[in-house]
Design an enzyme around this catalytic site. Structure first.
Site, PDB file in Angstrom:
ATOM      1  NE  ARG A 175      -3.796   0.219   2.299  1.00 10.85           N
ATOM      2  CZ  ARG A 175      -4.570   0.610   3.318  1.00 10.85           C
ATOM      3  NH1 ARG A 175      -4.593  -0.092   4.444  1.00 10.85           N
ATOM      4  NH2 ARG A 175      -5.306   1.706   3.217  1.00 10.85           N
ATOM      5  CB  CYS A 233      -2.009   3.391   9.733  1.00 14.09           C
ATOM      6  SG  CYS A 233      -3.403   3.879  10.764  1.00 14.09           S
TER       7      CYS A 233
END
Length: 278
Positions: A175, A233
């Site tokens: 990611r 995050c």
């Protein structure tokens, strides 16, 4: 005080004269609600905390799990029995993310003694700890939040920290690199951030590496003595777990609560891809 507690030590404390308050924060991203699992069996005396409803505000431009309204958070913690003079231990199903979010919020709001059960419910049962299906109705707590006890970043602060210090991206490496993005609208990372998946802070059983090993890991990532450190995050949950790991290693760190879900929602913000900081 250490930010985590072992199941064995928790058993000893619960048998003492002043046992800690237990918060059950079972939660999984995209998974089933935690309350049914709590009702099926929890640590005796534990109070269930709903991460989505009590540890986050409504999803929107500020991210998928923004800070809850302070008054709402205060009311939820008092309903759970949180008091300023009573230690708190949060736990979850074992991943540690939900418990870490409760730990971070209570610390940010000024509670002086909050820890996370290392390994969660699984560690408890492995040590032979009992479970209960009885509903817990604690006396009303007296906790009054005083925010700012630990550092908090907004989007501009995260961008600035990535330039002058160390901003860690706690998501999966793919990611970060921008190869996949299963949740948010844009793939990639904040320019200048360093990939540091939070999953690498724990053993396969979900327990934290030793403080020494964590310190070595974060030093290799650039968390030197004079470095200012921040973490983000996807939505400020797994990053809280990384801040907890940093605390175990003795490294203070700020949390960007809005995280990638807030950053990527604004098309004017820059996005980097690939394995480098960008």
């Amino acid at each position: 005080m250490n930010a985590i507690i072992t199941a064995s030590d928790l058993m000893d404390e619960l048998a003492g004269e002043r046992p800690p308050l237990l918060l059950d924060v079972r939660w999984q991203l995209g998974g089933p609600a935690g309350r049914p699992a709590y009702e099926a069996g929890h640590l005796p005396g534990a109070v269930f905390i709903d991460l989505e409803a009590e540890l986050a505000g409504p999803a929107g431009a500020a991210g998928r799990h923004p800070l809850p309204a302070l008054s709402d958070f205060a009311a939820a913690m008092r309903r759970a029995g949180v008091r300023a003079d009573r230690r708190v231990v949060a736990y979850d199903g074992g991943q540690g993310w939900g418990a870490a979010r409760a730990w971070w919020l209570l610390r940010w709001a000024g509670h002086p003694s909050v820890r996370v059960l290392d390994g969660g419910l699984a560690a408890w049962t492995e040590r032979g700890g009992p479970l209960s299906t009885e509903a817990t109705a604690p006396p009303e707590g007296d906790f009054e939040p005083r925010p700012g006890a630990v550092p908090l970043l907004d989007a501009d602060g995260a961008a600035a920290l990535a330039r002058r210090g160390l901003l860690l991206d706690a998501r999966a490496a793919e990611r970060y690199r921008g190869e996949v993005e299963p949740i948010d609208p844009v793939a990639g990372h904040i320019p200048g951030a360093v990939s540091a998946p939070t999953t690498e802070n724990v053993t396969p059983e979900g327990r934290f590496l030793s403080a020494e090993r964590l310190a070595e890991r974060f030093t290799e990532l650039g968390a030197t003595e004079d470095a200012e450190v921040g973490v983000y995050c996807g939505s400020g949950v797994s990053a809280a777990h990384q801040v907890l790991a940093l605390a175990v290693a003795g490294v203070p760190a700020a949390l960007y609560v809005g995280s990638w879900s807030e950053w990527s929602a604004d098309p004017t913000r820059p996005v980097a891809t690939g394995p480098e900081r960008g």
